[in-house]
Enzyme design. Structure first.
Site, mmCIF file in Angstrom:
data_model
loop_
_atom_site.group_PDB
_atom_site.id
_atom_site.type_symbol
_atom_site.label_atom_id
_atom_site.label_comp_id
_atom_site.label_asym_id
_atom_site.label_seq_id
_atom_site.Cartn_x
_atom_site.Cartn_y
_atom_site.Cartn_z
ATOM 1 C CG HIS A 29 -2.241 0.622 1.012
ATOM 2 N ND1 HIS A 29 -2.430 1.736 0.218
ATOM 3 C CD2 HIS A 29 -3.476 0.311 1.500
ATOM 4 C CE1 HIS A 29 -3.712 2.073 0.227
ATOM 5 N NE2 HIS A 29 -4.365 1.209 0.976
ATOM 6 C CG ASP A 35 -8.972 -12.105 -20.714
ATOM 7 O OD1 ASP A 35 -8.222 -13.089 -20.571
ATOM 8 O OD2 ASP A 35 -9.830 -12.039 -21.611
#
Length: 458
Positions: free
Chosen positions: A160, A381
């Site tokens: 983060h 994808d």
């Protein structure tokens, strides 16, 4: 469920000689965020190519494709291949991403049909405590796990300190696009030139952990998932509307319902009538004018706060709308430029002091909410279809632990519904999962295979 580790290595950029800065200095908003990893777990079916079930060659080709495309995309996401030097600097040394390949002997259907499958998700992530980022540690870790059915799971832990959830999703989508050989055409290249100051003088007592530390609970943490389908969201939006907010968003009404029902649980278990402080993580890319593009890397989130004492859903929606709209283009500009550091120091200090005042004077319950909706997680994808399910949660610790009451909103594969993860004390969760108002709109802990038109050959 046994996960067998097959190999562990570092995937380095394919062209480490490309010119990029030797170090990446963290912005004031990067320093505001906690030093933790963001977990993302993406599940992929082999059904679009049934031959992959019994053809080890197809699986080997996919594994090779993933590693080669990751190596190529790291040329542009150079801090992801670096090492954390300290709380201010990433050493962009091209040492690479920690990368693990693993396999399990069961199918995805068998995995999801386990009543306790959530307790195994952490095994699909690299072996590292999510809530801790070691100095000189990896900024990015990835585990690819192959299932017996030909399905595949990609689990990632990204610091983060260098990116928020939206930025992490952009990276994964870019990796996927590169794997499909579409990176040059389909995506913008990442931009690590933050509009926010990089200042080494940020005081540690103005970060988000100082704020949240006031509301840490100790006990046994429980998690549950609540599914809201498209029809339920339509009903909820109608019920949450008012003259003030005539067309509430799905995020607003679902967040409001969860906060309202959670507040009821707090009152029932404590016997005390207390207001509930709600913090909502707001993506400032969308609040700036003009918007910052998705390709902007780093942390662009800030906390909107709302003090809720209302019992009616439309009133909670109004409170949340008012809080979020304070983070507008003028607010974002205050963090930018030469005066950004001074403004950040004042705003963060005021945020912490206001929360402290409320907690000390009247006592307050607390819920943190964040939405990962519209990030594009279900668009990732790698060349064999989009994920059938995405999890943004990691393992829960055993025994007593320190934790925050929190709510994470995520899309469903269709994009029309919403899956909500809730983390509460076990005693509070027992009551929440039986709340009739909540269950009138949501299904508790659905099998992920119910969220998509998934059929298995296994």
């Amino acid at each position: 469920m046994e996960v067998k580790i097959l190999s562990t290595q570092c995937i380095k950029p394919s062209s480490p000689t490309l010119t990029h800065p030797e170090t990446h200095k963290l912005s004031i908003l990067d320093q505001f965020m906690p030093s933790i990893y963001i977990p993302m777990v993406l599940f992929y079916s082999a059904d679009q190519n049934p031959q992959a079930i019994n053809d080890s060659g197809i699986i080997e080709q996919r594994l090779k494709q993933l590693k080669e495309s990751l190596s190529q995309v790291l040329n542009h996401f150079y801090p992801f291949a670096g090492r954390i030097k300290d709380k201010l600097i990433i050493d962009c040394n091209d040492d690479g991403v920690h990368y693990t390949e693993a396999k399990v002997s069961c199918s995805l259907v068998e995995f999801f049909n386990r009543s306790n499958f959530l307790s195994f998700i952490h095994k699909l992530l690299p072996n590292q405590p999510v809530w801790e980022v070691a100095t000189e540690g990896y900024t990015t870790m990835i585990q690819v796990t192959c299932f017996a059915c030909g399905g595949m799971v990609i689990g990632t832990l990204i610091s983060h300190m260098i990116v928020d959830g939206a930025g992490a999703t952009f990276f994964l989508n870019s990796w996927g696009s590169n794997s499909r050989s579409e990176f040059q055409h389909a995506f913008e290249f990442p931009n690590f030139d933050t509009p926010f100051p990089r200042n080494n003088a940020c005081p540690q007592d103005t970060n988000v952990m100082t704020f949240c530390g006031q509301f840490l609970n100790k006990g046994r943490l429980a998690s549950r998932r609540f599914l809201f389908d498209a029809e339920a969201i339509l009903r909820l939006r109608a019920q949450g509307s008012s003259l003030t907010v005539q067309n509430p968003t799905r995020v607003e009404v679902v967040t409001s319902l969860l906060c309202k029902c959670t507040a009821k649980v707090f009152k029932a278990n404590s016997g005390l009538e207390r207001p509930t402080l709600i913090t909502n993580a707001v993506n400032m890319r969308r609040r700036a004018s003009p918007n910052f593009p998705k390709s902007c890397m780093g942390n662009f989130a800030w906390l909107a706060t709302a003090l809720m004492s209302a019992n009616e859903l439309p009133d909670v929606v109004i409170k949340l709308r008012e809080a979020v709209t304070t983070i507008n283009s003028d607010f974002v500009k205050r963090f930018q430029g030469e005066g950004g550091f001074v403004q950040y120091s004042e705003i963060s200090k005021q945020l912490i002091e206001t929360a402290s005042s409320v907690a000390l004077t009247s006592g307050v319950n607390y819920v943190h909410c964040t939405s990962w909706c519209n990030f594009g997680l279900y668009d990732i994808d790698y060349g064999w279809g989009k994920p059938i399910w995405v999890s943004g949660a990691a393992n829960l610790p055993d025994g007593d632990t320190m934790f925050l009451n929190s709510v994470i909103l995520m899309d469903t594969p269709s994009g029309n519904g919403m899956e909500v993860w809730v983390f509460l004390n076990e005693d509070d969760m027992v009551k929440l999962q039986q709340d009739k108002e909540l269950l009138a709109f949501a299904t508790l802990d659905p099998n992920p295979l119910q969220l998509t038109n998934y059929t298995s050959h296994a």
